[in-house]
Design an enzyme around this catalytic site. Structure first.
Site, mmCIF file in Angstrom:
data_model
loop_
_atom_site.group_PDB
_atom_site.id
_atom_site.type_symbol
_atom_site.label_atom_id
_atom_site.label_comp_id
_atom_site.label_asym_id
_atom_site.label_seq_id
_atom_site.Cartn_x
_atom_site.Cartn_y
_atom_site.Cartn_z
ATOM 1 N N ASN A 51 34.606 11.003 19.563
ATOM 2 C CA ASN A 51 33.881 11.773 20.576
ATOM 3 C C ASN A 51 32.522 11.149 20.894
ATOM 4 O O ASN A 51 32.023 11.275 22.021
ATOM 5 C CB ASN A 51 33.680 13.220 20.120
ATOM 6 C CG ASN A 51 34.954 14.031 20.217
ATOM 7 O OD1 ASN A 51 35.929 13.604 20.836
ATOM 8 N ND2 ASN A 51 34.965 15.194 19.586
ATOM 9 N N ASP A 104 35.884 4.211 27.318
ATOM 10 C CA ASP A 104 36.857 5.249 27.654
ATOM 11 C C ASP A 104 38.267 4.840 27.234
ATOM 12 O O ASP A 104 39.116 5.697 26.979
ATOM 13 C CB ASP A 104 36.820 5.514 29.166
ATOM 14 C CG ASP A 104 37.672 6.700 29.570
ATOM 15 O OD1 ASP A 104 37.573 7.749 28.912
ATOM 16 O OD2 ASP A 104 38.442 6.583 30.537
ATOM 17 N N ASP A 107 38.263 5.017 22.922
ATOM 18 C CA ASP A 107 37.976 6.236 22.160
ATOM 19 C C ASP A 107 39.253 6.854 21.583
ATOM 20 O O ASP A 107 39.288 7.296 20.432
ATOM 21 C CB ASP A 107 37.200 7.257 22.996
ATOM 22 C CG ASP A 107 37.892 7.595 24.315
ATOM 23 O OD1 ASP A 107 38.986 7.049 24.583
ATOM 24 O OD2 ASP A 107 37.334 8.399 25.082
ATOM 25 N N ARG A 112 43.126 7.630 16.915
ATOM 26 C CA ARG A 112 44.406 7.405 16.224
ATOM 27 C C ARG A 112 44.224 6.488 15.028
ATOM 28 O O ARG A 112 44.907 6.635 14.009
ATOM 29 C CB ARG A 112 45.420 6.818 17.214
ATOM 30 C CG ARG A 112 45.882 7.829 18.265
ATOM 31 C CD ARG A 112 46.928 7.257 19.193
ATOM 32 N NE ARG A 112 46.369 6.288 20.126
ATOM 33 C CZ ARG A 112 45.805 6.623 21.285
ATOM 34 N NH1 ARG A 112 45.694 7.899 21.639
ATOM 35 N NH2 ARG A 112 45.339 5.690 22.089
ATOM 36 N N ASP A 125 37.188 14.458 26.219
ATOM 37 C CA ASP A 125 37.345 13.176 26.913
ATOM 38 C C ASP A 125 37.633 13.398 28.390
ATOM 39 O O ASP A 125 36.933 12.877 29.265
ATOM 40 C CB ASP A 125 38.479 12.383 26.251
ATOM 41 C CG ASP A 125 38.657 10.997 26.872
ATOM 42 O OD1 ASP A 125 37.845 10.607 27.736
ATOM 43 O OD2 ASP A 125 39.613 10.308 26.500
ATOM 44 N N HIS A 126 38.660 14.166 28.691
ATOM 45 C CA HIS A 126 39.070 14.349 30.085
ATOM 46 C C HIS A 126 38.110 15.262 30.844
ATOM 47 O O HIS A 126 38.012 15.159 32.073
ATOM 48 C CB HIS A 126 40.489 14.898 30.134
ATOM 49 C CG HIS A 126 41.502 13.925 29.612
ATOM 50 N ND1 HIS A 126 42.837 14.227 29.467
ATOM 51 C CD2 HIS A 126 41.375 12.637 29.200
ATOM 52 C CE1 HIS A 126 43.487 13.182 28.988
ATOM 53 N NE2 HIS A 126 42.608 12.205 28.807
ATOM 54 N N ASP A 129 35.567 12.885 31.920
ATOM 55 C CA ASP A 129 36.156 12.039 32.967
ATOM 56 C C ASP A 129 36.099 12.730 34.324
ATOM 57 O O ASP A 129 35.894 12.078 35.354
ATOM 58 C CB ASP A 129 37.614 11.704 32.629
ATOM 59 C CG ASP A 129 37.730 10.686 31.508
ATOM 60 O OD1 ASP A 129 36.727 10.014 31.202
ATOM 61 O OD2 ASP A 129 38.832 10.559 30.931
#
Length: 226
Positions: A51, A104, A107, A112, A125-126, A129
């Site tokens: 994050n 972007d 991340d 993962r 994240d989104h 965005d």
């Protein structure tokens, strides 16, 4: 609003079963950017929160917007007879735009890699965005500007809606199918925009105005033939 439940208990329970699923078929992304991001993510220490990478990339996008707003507050800097944005600014904006795009891209790989993927992380994240859609479009607008030889503010308004609608539509599709089909336009646009910023520092904004004028003349000729 105080006391209002934005997420129901049933929806919260779904977080435990949620699994991120995306499909990326863009050749640029598959064969160029993902191998690049796989290399870059190895540079980051495993204690670095995904994050934080996400937020750092977003801050770079906002910084580009503020930097351009300082040198071109009314979008007339690219117009003939006005003081243009310094060449070094275009270089900085181009580098930072590509860096933000890279962050972007890595991340999720960092999440993962460190086994820290969460639905909240995807939302964060989104969510950022969605805001970036506005900032990077407005920043690009400074290349062409509002002058008589530039692009009207109404066209900027339409472009903002096109970008936002595409973003919302892809996530609406994911809501219904369970799979996020990543649009080709994102990777292509980010690489192209970064390249255009650097080229602008070399050839100047006048070059793009000439391209726009020539394209407009060709379109008019084609329309007259029809």
């Amino acid at each position: 609003m105080a006391g209002y439940e934005y997420v129901s208990p049933e929806q919260l329970a779904g977080f435990d079963k949620y699994k991120y699923s995306a499909l990326d078929t863009n050749p640029l992304s598959l064969y160029v950017m993902h191998p690049f991001w796989n290399t870059v993510v190895k540079v980051f220490p495993t204690w670095l929160a995904p994050n934080l990478i996400t937020f750092s990339g977003f801050l770079l996008v906002v910084f580009n917007f503020l930097l351009m707003a300082y040198f071109d507050p009314d979008f007339y800097a690219s117009a003939p007879g006005h003081k243009h944005v310094p060449d070094w600014v275009w270089i900085v904006v181009g580098i930072l735009n590509f860096t933000a795009y890279t962050l972007d891209g890595v991340d999720g790989k960092q999440a993962r890699r460190t086994n820290s993927s969460t639905p909240l992380g995807e939302l964060f994240d989104h969510g950022l965005d969605s805001w970036s859609c506005v900032y990077f479009v407005v920043t690009v607008y400074s290349i062409f500007g509002r002058g008589s030889s530039g692009v009207s503010v109404f066209v900027l308004y339409l472009l903002l809606w096109v970008v936002l609608f595409s973003f919302i539509l892809s996530h609406w599709e994911k809501y219904n199918t369970g799979i996020l089909f990543l649009p080709w336009g994102y990777d292509i646009s980010q690489v192209t925009i970064s390249f255009v910023y650097i080229v602008t520092a070399i050839v100047g904004v006048e070059a793009w105005l000439c391209v726009m004028r020539d394209s407009s003349n060709e379109f008019i000729k084609l329309f007259q033939k029809l």
